[in-house]
Design an enzyme around this catalytic site. Structure first.
Site: not given
Ligand code: AMP
Length: 122
Positions: A35-36, A94, A102-103, A107-109
């Protein structure tokens, strides 16, 4: 509500090679990268390569091969980053507005390397 996939989301762009990532593991149907903006000492994202928005979308519509690949990749990443046989981890996915996703690409954290605290703030 139908799942509408936005092919311009940032993870789709990572998958197309338009944006760099710090890869942990790549398999036929999945990609894992750091994660960035890490929220813990270990913070890796495991994403499917297919156009799925949320976990329920993926679980309902992905092929068996994609679903198995994703979960095997998840296990391999946990082992690779040392949380599987170590002190453990938290896995979070999420979805949508209430999940504060957010994205909009499934995806799984994987979070670890410290005690992660309570599940949610009340
Ligand atoms: P979510 O709220 O579950 O959609 O989390 C999205 C995650 O993606 C966040 O923890 C961000 O920090 C991460 N993220 C966004 N852009 C990037 C990127 N270019 N490379 C790696 N992680 C990213």
């Amino acid at each position: 509500m139908p799942h509408i996939y936005d092919p311009q989301n940032i993870f789709a762009r990572i998958l197309r090679g338009e944006i760099p990532n710090k890869t942990v593991l790549e398999t036929k149907h999945s990609l894992a990268f750091h994660d960035i903006n890490p929220a813990a000492p270990v913070h890796v994202l495991v994403i499917c390569k297919g156009p799925y928005v949320t976990y329920d979308h993926f679980a309902a519509e992905a092929s068996a091969a994609e679903i198995v690949d994703f979960h095997r990749a998840f296990a391999q990443v946990c082992a690779q980053v040392g949380v599987a046989a170590g002190q453990g981890y938290r896995a979070i996915t999420n979805a949508g507005a209430h999940g504060m996703q957010e994205v909009p690409h499934f995806h799984m954290h994987i979070l670890g390397g410290q005690v992660m605290g309570p599940l949610i703030q009340r």
